[in-house]
Design an enzyme around this catalytic site. Structure first.
Site, mmCIF file in Angstrom:
data_model
loop_
_atom_site.group_PDB
_atom_site.id
_atom_site.type_symbol
_atom_site.label_atom_id
_atom_site.label_comp_id
_atom_site.label_asym_id
_atom_site.label_seq_id
_atom_site.Cartn_x
_atom_site.Cartn_y
_atom_site.Cartn_z
ATOM 1 N N ASN A 91 0.805 -1.219 0.000
ATOM 2 C CA ASN A 91 0.000 0.000 0.000
ATOM 3 C C ASN A 91 0.843 1.278 0.000
ATOM 4 O O ASN A 91 0.410 2.306 -0.516
ATOM 5 C CB ASN A 91 -0.908 -0.049 1.251
ATOM 6 C CG ASN A 91 -1.503 1.289 1.593
ATOM 7 O OD1 ASN A 91 -2.456 1.740 0.958
ATOM 8 N ND2 ASN A 91 -0.954 1.950 2.611
ATOM 9 N N TYR A 156 3.267 9.395 -11.683
ATOM 10 C CA TYR A 156 2.525 8.652 -10.647
ATOM 11 C C TYR A 156 1.626 7.598 -11.296
ATOM 12 O O TYR A 156 1.609 6.435 -10.891
ATOM 13 C CB TYR A 156 1.703 9.647 -9.819
ATOM 14 C CG TYR A 156 0.774 9.010 -8.796
ATOM 15 C CD1 TYR A 156 1.266 8.537 -7.578
ATOM 16 C CD2 TYR A 156 -0.587 8.881 -9.046
ATOM 17 C CE1 TYR A 156 0.424 7.961 -6.633
ATOM 18 C CE2 TYR A 156 -1.438 8.309 -8.113
ATOM 19 C CZ TYR A 156 -0.934 7.851 -6.907
ATOM 20 O OH TYR A 156 -1.770 7.276 -5.981
ATOM 21 N N ALA A 158 1.919 6.271 -14.240
ATOM 22 C CA ALA A 158 2.740 5.219 -14.875
ATOM 23 C C ALA A 158 3.141 4.182 -13.833
ATOM 24 O O ALA A 158 3.087 2.964 -14.080
ATOM 25 C CB ALA A 158 3.979 5.845 -15.514
ATOM 26 N N SER A 159 3.504 4.640 -12.634
ATOM 27 C CA SER A 159 3.901 3.682 -11.584
ATOM 28 C C SER A 159 2.709 2.824 -11.181
ATOM 29 O O SER A 159 2.844 1.623 -10.956
ATOM 30 C CB SER A 159 4.484 4.420 -10.366
ATOM 31 O OG SER A 159 3.482 5.131 -9.646
HETATM 32 P P1 NAP Z 1 -0.938 8.305 3.004
HETATM 33 O O1 NAP Z 1 -1.982 8.795 3.925
HETATM 34 O O2 NAP Z 1 0.136 9.256 2.556
HETATM 35 O O3 NAP Z 1 -0.255 7.006 3.640
HETATM 36 C C1 NAP Z 1 0.849 6.393 3.016
HETATM 37 C C2 NAP Z 1 1.845 5.975 4.072
HETATM 38 O O4 NAP Z 1 2.959 5.364 3.406
HETATM 39 C C3 NAP Z 1 2.415 7.171 4.853
HETATM 40 O O5 NAP Z 1 2.513 6.870 6.230
HETATM 41 C C4 NAP Z 1 3.787 7.345 4.224
HETATM 42 O O6 NAP Z 1 4.730 7.944 5.101
HETATM 43 C C5 NAP Z 1 4.153 5.903 3.937
HETATM 44 N N1 NAP Z 1 5.267 5.815 3.007
HETATM 45 C C6 NAP Z 1 5.609 6.689 2.031
HETATM 46 N N2 NAP Z 1 6.743 6.302 1.437
HETATM 47 C C7 NAP Z 1 7.135 5.160 2.036
HETATM 48 C C8 NAP Z 1 8.247 4.299 1.869
HETATM 49 N N3 NAP Z 1 9.191 4.556 0.965
HETATM 50 N N4 NAP Z 1 8.345 3.211 2.666
HETATM 51 C C9 NAP Z 1 7.406 2.946 3.604
HETATM 52 N N5 NAP Z 1 6.337 3.743 3.821
HETATM 53 C C10 NAP Z 1 6.202 4.835 3.036
HETATM 54 O O7 NAP Z 1 -1.576 7.744 1.646
HETATM 55 P P2 NAP Z 1 -3.011 7.081 1.305
HETATM 56 O O8 NAP Z 1 -3.839 8.118 0.666
HETATM 57 O O9 NAP Z 1 -3.532 6.284 2.433
HETATM 58 O O10 NAP Z 1 -2.535 6.115 0.125
HETATM 59 C C11 NAP Z 1 -2.486 4.715 0.241
HETATM 60 C C12 NAP Z 1 -2.354 4.110 -1.137
HETATM 61 O O11 NAP Z 1 -3.485 4.462 -1.942
HETATM 62 C C13 NAP Z 1 -1.138 4.601 -1.929
HETATM 63 O O12 NAP Z 1 -0.637 3.513 -2.685
HETATM 64 C C14 NAP Z 1 -1.702 5.662 -2.850
HETATM 65 O O13 NAP Z 1 -0.908 5.853 -3.991
HETATM 66 C C15 NAP Z 1 -3.050 5.034 -3.173
HETATM 67 N N6 NAP Z 1 -4.096 5.947 -3.632
HETATM 68 C C16 NAP Z 1 -4.518 6.989 -2.866
HETATM 69 C C17 NAP Z 1 -5.594 7.777 -3.291
HETATM 70 C C18 NAP Z 1 -6.188 8.880 -2.445
HETATM 71 O O14 NAP Z 1 -7.117 9.567 -2.910
HETATM 72 N N7 NAP Z 1 -5.749 9.076 -1.227
HETATM 73 C C19 NAP Z 1 -6.187 7.509 -4.544
HETATM 74 C C20 NAP Z 1 -5.713 6.466 -5.308
HETATM 75 C C21 NAP Z 1 -4.675 5.677 -4.850
HETATM 76 P P3 NAP Z 1 4.972 9.547 4.962
HETATM 77 O O15 NAP Z 1 3.649 10.189 5.279
HETATM 78 O O16 NAP Z 1 6.038 9.822 5.945
HETATM 79 O O17 NAP Z 1 5.360 9.766 3.519
#
Ligand code: NAP
Length: 253
Positions: A91, A156, A158-159
């Protein structure tokens, strides 16, 4: 195989915030032991602490998912303290905005490392545990943006497109070993990541205009992603693999 009373040990990356936090808490409520892994060690510790306080089993693991040695150490600790890992949620990710011409090579590489290469690194570290018992669940968090797209996030997306393809490739390889591999593509979810982007006015139009146009016109909740993870990790989802489950309020309509 029905898991029955088998203790499931889950590893949730990015478990300290947003969807990862909600998924860690949900898994613990389902009776799983949880390794809450995050680059933000304090956030991971807080989530694991909540789980333990409410009678569950959890440990916090500080690691950068793009660093093979850190991941190997975290996975070994989880295995030693809670047991072999049978459920994995990839995640953790970062997002970044910018016009395509302005994406630097460093920024491209960092996004690919944290969002895509990490799925290879963490899955490879965990897989032997699943193969040993011919049972496992791998859930990779992609994004509705990889299916729909939008301007200023091409690296983003693309990843995240890579995450969907990797999911399908792994599923093809692991199905006969009793391991399912699926992806969840979240829509616009109310988490620290999206709140930060809204606060910084990163979107070309107001956020309400984006999610207000979806069939379900609101932001999604992290708990709604956690519920989908819980389903895909359950025995009920035994015949589901190689799929991308959109939890997005119908955004892709
Ligand atoms: P979030 O609140 O930012 O939580 C992500 C967590 O991952 C944060 O605690 C972050 O730490 C940690 N992290 C970042 N880089 C890391 C690394 N290199 N190693 C280990 N941990 C790391 O994000 P979220 O919105 O819950 O997103 C969760 C997933 O859903 C992600 O894959 C995101 O791309 C995807 N997503 C999100 C949305 C949305 O609307 N929120 C939409 C589509 C997809 P830091 O805060 O210190 O960086």
């Amino acid at each position: 195989m029905e898991t029955g009373k088998m203790l499931k040990v889950a590893l949730v990356t990015g478990g300290g915030s947003g969807m990862g936090e909600a998924t860690s808490l949900r898994f613990a409520r389902e009776g799983m032991a949880v390794g809450v892994l995050d680059i933000n060690g304090e956030a991971a510790a807080a989530v694991a602490g909540v789980i333990r306080k409410t009678g569950g089993r959890a440990i916090d693991l500080r690691a950068d998912v793009s660093d093979k040695a850190q991941v190997a150490a975290a996975v070994s600790r989880l295995r030693e303290e809670l047991g072999p890992i049978t459920v994995l949620v990839n995640n953790a990710a970062i997002e970044e905005f910018g016009a395509f011409n302005e994406i630097t090579e460093d920024s491209w590489d960092r996004l690919m490392d944290v969002n895509l290469k990490s799925v290879y690194i963490v899955t490879q570290a965990v897989l032997p545990d699943m193969e040993a018992i011919s049972w496992g669940r791998i859930i990779n968090i992609s994004s509705y943006g990889a299916q729909l797209s939008a301007p200023y996030m091409s690296h983003y997306f693309a990843s995240k497109g890579g995450v969907i393809s990797l999911t399908r490739g792994l599923a093809a390889e692991l199905g006969a070993k009793g391991i399912t591999v699926n992806s969840i593509s979240p829509g616009f979810i109310d988490t620290p990541m999206s709140r930060r982007a809204i606060g910084e006015e990163q979107f070309p139009v107001a956020a309400e205009t984006i999610y207000g146009a979806y069939p379900i016109p609101r932001l999604g909740k992290p708990e709604e992603i956690a519920a989908a993870c819980a389903f895909l990790a359950s025995d009920d989802a035994a015949y589901i693999t190689a799929q991308t489950l959109g939890v997005n309020g119908g955004a892709t309509v």
